[in-house]
Scaffold this motif. Structure first.
Motif, PDB file in Angstrom:
ATOM      1  N   ILE A   4       0.839  -1.209   0.000  1.00  0.00           N
ATOM      2  CA  ILE A   4       0.000   0.000   0.000  1.00  0.00           C
ATOM      3  C   ILE A   4       0.869   1.252   0.000  1.00  0.00           C
ATOM      4  N   ILE A   5       1.922   1.262   0.814  1.00  0.00           N
ATOM      5  CA  ILE A   5       2.823   2.418   0.855  1.00  0.00           C
ATOM      6  C   ILE A   5       3.492   2.615  -0.501  1.00  0.00           C
ATOM      7  N   GLY A   6       3.921   1.527  -1.142  1.00  0.00           N
ATOM      8  CA  GLY A   6       4.542   1.615  -2.468  1.00  0.00           C
ATOM      9  C   GLY A   6       3.581   2.191  -3.491  1.00  0.00           C
ATOM     10  N   GLU A   7       2.324   1.719  -3.470  1.00  0.00           N
ATOM     11  CA  GLU A   7       1.324   2.232  -4.409  1.00  0.00           C
ATOM     12  C   GLU A   7       1.073   3.722  -4.169  1.00  0.00           C
ATOM     13  N   THR A   8       1.045   4.125  -2.903  1.00  0.00           N
ATOM     14  CA  THR A   8       0.832   5.537  -2.576  1.00  0.00           C
ATOM     15  C   THR A   8       1.990   6.378  -3.097  1.00  0.00           C
ATOM     16  N   GLN A   9       3.204   5.907  -2.917  1.00  0.00           N
ATOM     17  CA  GLN A   9       4.369   6.641  -3.415  1.00  0.00           C
ATOM     18  C   GLN A   9       4.342   6.736  -4.940  1.00  0.00           C
ATOM     19  N   ASP A  10       3.942   5.656  -5.612  1.00  0.00           N
ATOM     20  CA  ASP A  10       3.831   5.677  -7.069  1.00  0.00           C
ATOM     21  C   ASP A  10       2.798   6.705  -7.512  1.00  0.00           C
ATOM     22  N   ALA A  11       1.656   6.754  -6.812  1.00  0.00           N
ATOM     23  CA  ALA A  11       0.599   7.699  -7.173  1.00  0.00           C
ATOM     24  C   ALA A  11       1.070   9.139  -6.961  1.00  0.00           C
ATOM     25  N   VAL A  12       1.806   9.390  -5.888  1.00  0.00           N
ATOM     26  CA  VAL A  12       2.322  10.730  -5.620  1.00  0.00           C
ATOM     27  C   VAL A  12       3.315  11.130  -6.716  1.00  0.00           C
ATOM     28  N   GLU A  13       4.187  10.222  -7.110  1.00  0.00           N
ATOM     29  CA  GLU A  13       5.165  10.496  -8.169  1.00  0.00           C
ATOM     30  C   GLU A  13       4.461  10.767  -9.497  1.00  0.00           C
ATOM     31  N   TYR A  14       3.442   9.999  -9.786  1.00  0.00           N
ATOM     32  CA  TYR A  14       2.668  10.186 -11.013  1.00  0.00           C
ATOM     33  C   TYR A  14       2.003  11.566 -11.022  1.00  0.00           C
ATOM     34  N   GLN A  15       1.421  11.964  -9.895  1.00  0.00           N
ATOM     35  CA  GLN A  15       0.777  13.282  -9.795  1.00  0.00           C
ATOM     36  C   GLN A  15       1.807  14.398  -9.953  1.00  0.00           C
ATOM     37  N   ARG A  16       2.998  14.217  -9.416  1.00  0.00           N
ATOM     38  CA  ARG A  16       4.061  15.211  -9.551  1.00  0.00           C
ATOM     39  C   ARG A  16       4.455  15.371 -11.018  1.00  0.00           C
ATOM     40  N   GLN A  17       4.531  14.256 -11.726  1.00  0.00           N
ATOM     41  CA  GLN A  17       4.859  14.327 -13.155  1.00  0.00           C
ATOM     42  C   GLN A  17       3.782  15.077 -13.923  1.00  0.00           C
ATOM     43  N   ILE A  18       2.520  14.834 -13.592  1.00  0.00           N
ATOM     44  CA  ILE A  18       1.418  15.543 -14.256  1.00  0.00           C
ATOM     45  C   ILE A  18       1.526  17.039 -13.969  1.00  0.00           C
ATOM     46  N   ASP A  19       1.808  17.392 -12.725  1.00  0.00           N
ATOM     47  CA  ASP A  19       1.950  18.805 -12.361  1.00  0.00           C
ATOM     48  C   ASP A  19       3.087  19.469 -13.140  1.00  0.00           C
ATOM     49  N   GLU A  20       4.200  18.767 -13.301  1.00  0.00           N
ATOM     50  CA  GLU A  20       5.329  19.317 -14.051  1.00  0.00           C
ATOM     51  C   GLU A  20       4.970  19.535 -15.512  1.00  0.00           C
ATOM     52  N   ILE A  21       4.242  18.580 -16.087  1.00  0.00           N
ATOM     53  CA  ILE A  21       3.837  18.714 -17.486  1.00  0.00           C
ATOM     54  C   ILE A  21       2.925  19.922 -17.647  1.00  0.00           C
ATOM     55  N   LEU A  22       1.959  20.058 -16.744  1.00  0.00           N
ATOM     56  CA  LEU A  22       1.035  21.190 -16.834  1.00  0.00           C
ATOM     57  C   LEU A  22       1.754  22.513 -16.615  1.00  0.00           C
ATOM     58  N   ALA A  23       2.674  22.560 -15.687  1.00  0.00           N
ATOM     59  CA  ALA A  23       3.402  23.792 -15.410  1.00  0.00           C
ATOM     60  C   ALA A  23       4.351  24.124 -16.555  1.00  0.00           C
ATOM     61  N   GLY A  24       4.887  23.127 -17.217  1.00  0.00           N
ATOM     62  CA  GLY A  24       5.820  23.338 -18.323  1.00  0.00           C
ATOM     63  C   GLY A  24       5.121  23.669 -19.626  1.00  0.00           C
ATOM     64  N   SER A  25       3.822  23.576 -19.726  1.00  0.00           N
ATOM     65  CA  SER A  25       3.102  23.820 -20.969  1.00  0.00           C
ATOM     66  C   SER A  25       2.968  25.302 -21.280  1.00  0.00           C
ATOM     67  N   LEU A  26       3.288  26.161 -20.370  1.00  0.00           N
ATOM     68  CA  LEU A  26       3.222  27.597 -20.620  1.00  0.00           C
ATOM     69  C   LEU A  26       4.480  28.039 -21.367  1.00  0.00           C
ATOM     70  N   THR A  27       4.277  28.822 -22.413  1.00  0.00           N
ATOM     71  CA  THR A  27       5.419  29.338 -23.183  1.00  0.00           C
ATOM     72  C   THR A  27       5.911  30.610 -22.531  1.00  0.00           C
ATOM     73  N   GLU A  28       7.016  31.155 -23.065  1.00  0.00           N
ATOM     74  CA  GLU A  28       7.564  32.397 -22.517  1.00  0.00           C
ATOM     75  C   GLU A  28       6.605  33.546 -22.760  1.00  0.00           C
ATOM     76  N   GLU A  29       5.888  33.499 -23.879  1.00  0.00           N
ATOM     77  CA  GLU A  29       4.910  34.547 -24.171  1.00  0.00           C
ATOM     78  C   GLU A  29       3.795  34.523 -23.135  1.00  0.00           C
ATOM     79  N   ASP A  30       3.357  33.302 -22.772  1.00  0.00           N
ATOM     80  CA  ASP A  30       2.310  33.178 -21.751  1.00  0.00           C
ATOM     81  C   ASP A  30       2.802  33.724 -20.413  1.00  0.00           C
ATOM     82  N   GLU A  31       4.050  33.402 -20.084  1.00  0.00           N
ATOM     83  CA  GLU A  31       4.621  33.882 -18.824  1.00  0.00           C
ATOM     84  C   GLU A  31       4.672  35.405 -18.813  1.00  0.00           C
TER      85      GLU A  31
END
Length: 176
Positions: free
Chosen positions: A102-129
């Motif tokens: 269960i702890i391993g699955e929770t850590q995997d889910a947290v890592e997966y969510q972090r990757q999604i957050d990075e992708i969403l945060a990285g989708s902004l271009t310099e013009e958007d910023e």
């Protein structure tokens, strides 16, 4: 029950001792010294009997307290036994491997969510910023419009405040 019987016995002996003491006085007044002495010996024996009875009552009360305390200890031990059985059942339901999984699955889910957050945060271009920063500056400019500063110099001396006039208090009139 035994304690109560012993206390009743004490009362009877105490009453007998009082009667015999009064009788011994009477016998002394009547000049029967030997009989009075015999009654006083009997009274002394009864006093010793009362002392032994008091010790027996004390022993009985101590025994009752020990029994009550032992009963409490038994309840505590029974509670500990039930708690231990409950813990063992819970340990059977959840093994260490299950918890680690269960702890391993929770850590995997947290890592997966972090990757999604990075992708969403990285989708902004310099013009958007740049546009976001310009909008932020515009909002802060709107909120922080300050009044103009007067161009006249401030007076050096502060004028004294004029005294406040005391108004007369209105009179209270009783309602009719």
């Amino acid at each position: 029950q035994q304690r109560d019987k012993l206390k009743q016995f004490q009362k009877r002996v105490g009453l007998n001792m009082q009667r015999e003491r009064a009788l011994a006085r009477q016998l002394l007044q009547d000049g029967k010294r030997e009989k009075a002495l015999l009654l006083l010996k009997k009274k002394r024996y009864q006093e010793q009997l009362l002392d032994r009875t008091e010790n027996q009552i004390s022993n009985l009360e101590r025994m009752v307290q020990d029994i009550e305390f032992t009963q409490i200890e038994m309840k505590v031990i029974e509670g500990l036994k039930i708690g231990n059985e409950c813990l063992n059942k819970m340990h059977q339901v959840m093994s260490i491997e299950e918890v680690e999984r269960i702890i391993g699955e929770t850590q995997d889910a947290v890592e997966y969510q972090r990757q999604i957050d990075e992708i969403l945060a990285g989708s902004l271009t310099e013009e958007d910023e740049d546009a976001i920063l310009e909008e932020l500056n515009a909002i802060t400019q709107e909120e922080m419009e300050l009044p103009e500063v007067p161009s006249e110099p401030l007076p050096e001396k502060i004028p004294e405040a004029s005294p406040v006039k005391n108004r007369p208090k209105p009179e209270l009139v009783a309602a009719s």
